[in-house]
Design a protein around this motif. Structure first.
Motif, PDB file in Angstrom:
ATOM      1  N   ALA A 163       0.572  -1.299  -0.133  1.00  0.00           N
ATOM      2  CA  ALA A 163      -0.219  -0.027  -0.263  1.00  0.00           C
ATOM      3  C   ALA A 163       0.731   1.468   0.131  1.00  0.00           C
ATOM      4  CB  ALA A 163      -1.269  -0.039   1.100  1.00  0.00           C
ATOM      5  N   MET A 164       1.823   1.449   0.905  1.00  0.00           N
ATOM      6  CA  MET A 164       2.415   2.213   0.992  1.00  0.00           C
ATOM      7  C   MET A 164       3.465   2.838  -0.564  1.00  0.00           C
ATOM      8  SD  MET A 164       3.927   4.940   2.381  1.00  0.00           S
ATOM      9  CE  MET A 164       3.560   4.839   4.218  1.00  0.00           C
ATOM     10  N   GLY A 165       3.636   1.555  -0.912  1.00  0.00           N
ATOM     11  CA  GLY A 165       4.446   1.446  -2.589  1.00  0.00           C
ATOM     12  C   GLY A 165       4.057   1.990  -3.589  1.00  0.00           C
ATOM     13  N   TYR A 166       2.884   2.044  -3.494  1.00  0.00           N
ATOM     14  CA  TYR A 166       1.446   2.649  -4.427  1.00  0.00           C
ATOM     15  C   TYR A 166       1.546   3.995  -3.762  1.00  0.00           C
ATOM     16  CZ  TYR A 166      -2.501   3.407  -7.522  1.00  0.00           C
ATOM     17  OH  TYR A 166      -3.546   3.746  -8.160  1.00  0.00           O
ATOM     18  N   LEU A 167       1.079   4.289  -2.272  1.00  0.00           N
ATOM     19  CA  LEU A 167       1.062   6.005  -2.481  1.00  0.00           C
ATOM     20  C   LEU A 167       1.840   6.932  -2.745  1.00  0.00           C
ATOM     21  CD1 LEU A 167      -0.403   5.331   1.307  1.00  0.00           C
ATOM     22  CD2 LEU A 167      -1.822   6.553  -0.646  1.00  0.00           C
ATOM     23  N   ILE A 168       3.283   6.153  -2.617  1.00  0.00           N
ATOM     24  CA  ILE A 168       4.457   6.749  -2.878  1.00  0.00           C
ATOM     25  C   ILE A 168       5.006   7.119  -4.847  1.00  0.00           C
ATOM     26  CG2 ILE A 168       7.143   6.522  -3.309  1.00  0.00           C
ATOM     27  CD1 ILE A 168       7.057   5.627  -0.697  1.00  0.00           C
ATOM     28  N   ARG A 176       9.460   7.869  -7.726  1.00  0.00           N
ATOM     29  CA  ARG A 176       8.884   6.671  -7.772  1.00  0.00           C
ATOM     30  C   ARG A 176       9.120   5.615  -8.061  1.00  0.00           C
ATOM     31  NH1 ARG A 176       4.513   7.544 -13.358  1.00  0.00           N
ATOM     32  NH2 ARG A 176       2.686   9.210 -11.918  1.00  0.00           N
ATOM     33  N   ILE A 177      10.514   5.218  -8.291  1.00  0.00           N
ATOM     34  CA  ILE A 177      11.840   3.786  -8.196  1.00  0.00           C
ATOM     35  C   ILE A 177      11.702   3.177  -6.445  1.00  0.00           C
ATOM     36  CG2 ILE A 177      13.835   5.847  -7.519  1.00  0.00           C
ATOM     37  CD1 ILE A 177      12.565   2.410  -9.342  1.00  0.00           C
ATOM     38  N   ILE A 178      11.140   4.537  -5.305  1.00  0.00           N
ATOM     39  CA  ILE A 178      10.860   4.221  -3.577  1.00  0.00           C
ATOM     40  C   ILE A 178       9.729   3.373  -4.089  1.00  0.00           C
ATOM     41  CG2 ILE A 178      10.692   4.827  -1.649  1.00  0.00           C
ATOM     42  CD1 ILE A 178      13.006   6.568  -2.363  1.00  0.00           C
ATOM     43  N   VAL A 183       6.897  -2.126  -3.477  1.00  0.00           N
ATOM     44  CA  VAL A 183       5.912  -2.921  -3.542  1.00  0.00           C
ATOM     45  C   VAL A 183       6.914  -4.301  -3.907  1.00  0.00           C
ATOM     46  CG1 VAL A 183       4.562  -3.709  -5.637  1.00  0.00           C
ATOM     47  CG2 VAL A 183       4.489  -1.695  -4.968  1.00  0.00           C
ATOM     48  N   ILE A 184       8.152  -4.552  -4.544  1.00  0.00           N
ATOM     49  CA  ILE A 184       8.705  -5.453  -4.294  1.00  0.00           C
ATOM     50  C   ILE A 184       8.959  -6.400  -2.911  1.00  0.00           C
ATOM     51  CG2 ILE A 184      11.355  -6.729  -4.883  1.00  0.00           C
ATOM     52  CD1 ILE A 184      10.826  -4.654  -7.958  1.00  0.00           C
ATOM     53  N   GLN A 185       9.345  -5.434  -1.952  1.00  0.00           N
ATOM     54  CA  GLN A 185       9.683  -5.771  -0.651  1.00  0.00           C
ATOM     55  C   GLN A 185       8.585  -6.198  -0.144  1.00  0.00           C
ATOM     56  OE1 GLN A 185      11.312  -2.961   1.536  1.00  0.00           O
ATOM     57  NE2 GLN A 185      12.099  -4.914   3.968  1.00  0.00           N
ATOM     58  N   ALA A 216      14.880  -1.618  -0.111  1.00  0.00           N
ATOM     59  CA  ALA A 216      13.630  -0.295  -0.730  1.00  0.00           C
ATOM     60  C   ALA A 216      13.727   0.483   0.602  1.00  0.00           C
ATOM     61  CB  ALA A 216      12.620  -0.983  -0.703  1.00  0.00           C
ATOM     62  N   GLU A 217      13.203  -0.203   2.073  1.00  0.00           N
ATOM     63  CA  GLU A 217      13.110   0.690   2.967  1.00  0.00           C
ATOM     64  C   GLU A 217      14.072   1.603   3.716  1.00  0.00           C
ATOM     65  OE1 GLU A 217       9.644  -1.411   5.917  1.00  0.00           O
ATOM     66  OE2 GLU A 217      10.941  -2.869   5.429  1.00  0.00           O
ATOM     67  N   VAL A 218      15.715   1.368   3.359  1.00  0.00           N
ATOM     68  CA  VAL A 218      17.210   1.633   4.030  1.00  0.00           C
ATOM     69  C   VAL A 218      16.545   3.023   2.752  1.00  0.00           C
ATOM     70  CG1 VAL A 218      19.487   1.913   3.487  1.00  0.00           C
ATOM     71  CG2 VAL A 218      18.009  -0.445   4.776  1.00  0.00           C
ATOM     72  N   SER A 219      16.643   2.894   1.358  1.00  0.00           N
ATOM     73  CA  SER A 219      16.483   3.486   0.123  1.00  0.00           C
ATOM     74  C   SER A 219      15.041   4.889   0.650  1.00  0.00           C
ATOM     75  CB  SER A 219      15.634   3.520  -0.999  1.00  0.00           C
ATOM     76  OG  SER A 219      17.292   2.819  -1.397  1.00  0.00           O
TER      77      SER A 219
END
Length: 249
Positions: A163-168, A176-178, A183-185, A216-219
């Protein structure tokens, strides 16, 4: 002064505060999992694990305390995310909040199983009714219960990441890459957890992919901490008629 006037906090302050809290969560997780449990728990050997915990009791206790602390940091973190992403999609942001809160609650309760070996291996007089081997076995089993509790929490964190990936991705004020990486994570979290439930041998082989997905979360964390958000685009998304846009600090 207008008594009805409220001063809104800059989205940059929210973003950098979120980045700092996220960094605490990430470093706390590394400390608890790699420096404490990976160092002290000997897989398949209850006696050696018990010996390590007793020999490094302060370190083991510190792992518990750090993990409880970073779980607490998740609460203000998710509130900040609600403030930042509500203008993008309020309902989806609420879903992010709920998944994170439930996941954090499950992880926090599971930590009781992390603490249990300190009770089993303690010096309480009530423990004299059991043999050392029994206490060592229960201590080791409690850690296995913790691992499955953590896998359960990761199911909810997996959906949080989706959900957070989609929001970002939709936000325009963050790269957008984040969002794509999150989403992958999230998918890796879900695969890893359900593999542990259904096919533990496969989960062992999949774990390296889960570790790699952590970028992903680190980035996300470092971007919030260093770059923040694009305030101009955040204002464009969040401004409403009659509402004063916050200013950048």
């Amino acid at each position: 002064m207008n008594p009805n006037h409220t001063v809104e906090t800059s989205p940059q302050i929210y973003a950098r505060t979120a980045g700092l809290l996220y960094l605490i969560v990430i470093l706390g997780g590394i400390f608890a999992e790699i420096i404490v449990r990976d160092r002290l728990v000997v897989h398949g050997d209850a006696a050696a694990t018990a010996h390590n915990i007793k020999a490094h009791e302060l370190l083991y206790r510190a792992g518990f305390a750090v993990e409880i602390f970073y779980c607490a940091c998740n609460v203000p973190l998710i509130l900040i995310f609600y403030k930042l992403f509500k203008p993008v999609n309020r309902n989806l942001t609420l879903l992010v909040v709920l998944f994170s809160v439930v996941g954090t609650a499950i992880e926090s309760v599971s930590l009781l199983a992390h603490f249990a070996p300190l009770v089993f291996l303690g010096n309480g007089h009530q423990l004299s009714a059991f043999t050392p081997e029994q206490l060592q076995a229960w201590s080791y089993l409690s850690l296995q219960f913790f691992e499955y509790g953590f896998c359960t929490a990761l199911v909810f964190f997996g959906f949080y990441c989706l959900a957070m990936g989609y929001l970002i991705f939709r936000s325009t004020f963050l790269p957008r890459i984040i969002g794509v990486l999150l989403v992958i994570q999230g998918l890796c979290y879900l695969v890893n957890s359900f593999a542990n439930f259904l096919a533990p041998e496969f989960a062992k082989h999949f774990f390296p992919f889960l570790a790699a997905s952590g970028i992903a979360e680190v980035s996300f964390c470092l971007w919030l901490l260093v770059m923040g958000v694009n305030v101009k685009k955040w204002n464009e998304v969040s401004i409403r008629p009659g509402r004063r846009a916050p200013t950048e600090t």
